[in-house]
Scaffold this motif. Sequence first.
Motif, short mmCIF file in Angstrom:
data_model
loop_
_atom_site.label_atom_id
_atom_site.label_comp_id
_atom_site.label_asym_id
_atom_site.label_seq_id
_atom_site.Cartn_x
_atom_site.Cartn_y
_atom_site.Cartn_z
N ILE A 40 28.24 21.90 13.74
CA ILE A 40 28.53 23.18 14.40
C ILE A 40 29.51 22.95 15.55
O ILE A 40 29.37 21.98 16.30
N ALA A 67 30.40 24.85 18.87
CA ALA A 67 30.09 25.97 19.79
C ALA A 67 31.15 25.97 20.87
O ALA A 67 32.29 26.34 20.62
N GLY A 68 30.83 25.48 22.08
CA GLY A 68 31.83 25.44 23.15
C GLY A 68 32.81 24.28 22.99
O GLY A 68 33.89 24.28 23.58
N GLY A 69 32.40 23.27 22.23
CA GLY A 69 33.26 22.11 22.02
C GLY A 69 33.35 21.16 23.21
O GLY A 69 34.07 20.16 23.16
N GLN A 70 32.60 21.43 24.26
CA GLN A 70 32.74 20.63 25.50
C GLN A 70 32.14 19.24 25.37
O GLN A 70 32.51 18.34 26.13
N SER A 71 31.23 19.06 24.47
CA SER A 71 30.71 17.72 24.19
C SER A 71 31.25 17.20 22.87
O SER A 71 31.53 16.02 22.72
N LEU A 72 31.40 18.13 21.92
CA LEU A 72 31.86 17.73 20.58
C LEU A 72 33.29 17.18 20.60
O LEU A 72 33.55 16.13 20.01
N HIS A 105 27.33 28.82 29.94
CA HIS A 105 26.67 28.53 31.22
C HIS A 105 26.98 29.63 32.24
O HIS A 105 26.11 30.08 33.00
N GLY A 155 31.10 25.65 27.45
CA GLY A 155 29.74 25.14 27.32
C GLY A 155 28.66 26.19 27.11
O GLY A 155 28.59 27.18 27.82
N THR A 156 27.79 25.94 26.14
CA THR A 156 26.69 26.86 25.85
C THR A 156 25.34 26.16 26.12
O THR A 156 25.24 24.93 26.03
N ASP A 198 21.50 18.98 32.32
CA ASP A 198 20.72 19.75 33.29
C ASP A 198 19.73 20.74 32.66
O ASP A 198 18.60 20.89 33.14
N ILE A 204 20.23 26.00 16.24
CA ILE A 204 19.51 26.73 17.31
C ILE A 204 20.00 28.17 17.28
O ILE A 204 21.20 28.43 17.33
N LYS A 241 19.70 18.91 42.04
CA LYS A 241 20.39 17.85 41.28
C LYS A 241 21.03 16.87 42.24
O LYS A 241 21.71 17.29 43.18
#
Length: 290
Positions: A29, A31-36, A78, A111-112, A125, A168, A186
């Motif tokens: 999947i 989604a936001g692509g921020q990690s992918l 986020h 980011g989601t 987080d 999800i 944090k």
Amino acid sequence: MYPPKFGYVRVASLEDAVKVLEADENAKILAGGQSLMPMLKLRLIRPSYLIDINRVPNLSYINIEGDKIRIGGALVRHHQVEINRELWKIYPALPETAIQIGDPQIRNLGGTMAGSLAHADPAADWPATLIALRASVRILGPSGTREVPVEDFITGPFTTVLGRGEVISEIVIPRLGGTVKSSYVKLERKAGDFAVVGVAVMLKLSPPDGSVEDAGIGITAAGGPRPFRAREAEKALIGRKPTDDVIEDAAERAMKESSPISDIRGGSAEYKRAMVKVMTRRAIKNALSR
Ligand SMILES: Cc1cc2nc3c(=O)[nH]c(=O)nc-3n(C[C@H](O)[C@H](O)[C@H](O)COP(=O)(O)OP(=O)(O)OC[C@H]3O[C@@H](n4cnc5c(N)ncnc54)[C@H](O)[C@@H]3O)c2cc1C
């Protein structure tokens, strides 16, 4: 570095995404692509297809109905949590978590919450806060839907209970009645960094003396391979008035329950354990001050 070659498919519904994932276990999947995207560029993953869900309608709602807050489908960014005035009133820990993730670009453009949970970075987080609030993940798969507590959803670094063909679809947070306070704190090396230690606290106080009726404590980056719920620390609070001594006892127990690892980014395990105590104390006091 350039990413490896991959196919691209844009789906019109989450059900279609499930069909593609079921047919091809190497598809992923988007989604936001921020990690992918960073993982692709570093060639840490080589998916056959990216399944883009960004044009699927009705996937970015925050519904507050009765005793539940539903965050979903899968595209709540986020920033949407950060600016939701109702959430600031009900569970400030939620928007407080959102504003501490990465930088404004990460939070606004991509980011989601669902993507963060699915990615399961041990220093992310959201898991701490969602564990403290006793949230569940709603999963859509080839044989229907199921719900798993966030506490059990993440099984290790970058691994979850998601099976073949599962996505999800929603995050469900129970809404407790009465006087409920919450906070997420944090410790980070610099603004926008991942947590060295992150602690989320939820306290339900009972009138008239303000003793703690229920407590939730979720901790990220200090549980070894995954975020964890500090049950002993919760027990130290429940049924007691949150005096300095009681808070100290809870913070001490959270430290003893933690099992951080040494790394070059966050410091030694010993330092992180000490910080679990400091941040737990701070999160409890911050919640109570609201
Ligand atoms: C510079 C930088 C700083 C960051 N700082 C922080 C930080 O301080 N704290 C923090 O917590 N995070 C941080 N992040 C991570 C950020 O929060 C990501 O947005 C988040 O981890 C992934 O969400 P996404 O929507 O971008 O997912 P994607 O990158 O699109 O996907 C991530 C993974 O989840 C899977 N996935 C996505 N959605 C679903 C779904 N609905 N069902 C099943 N699988 C799914 C994808 O296939 C992929 O494997 C940072 C990222 C960057 C690039």
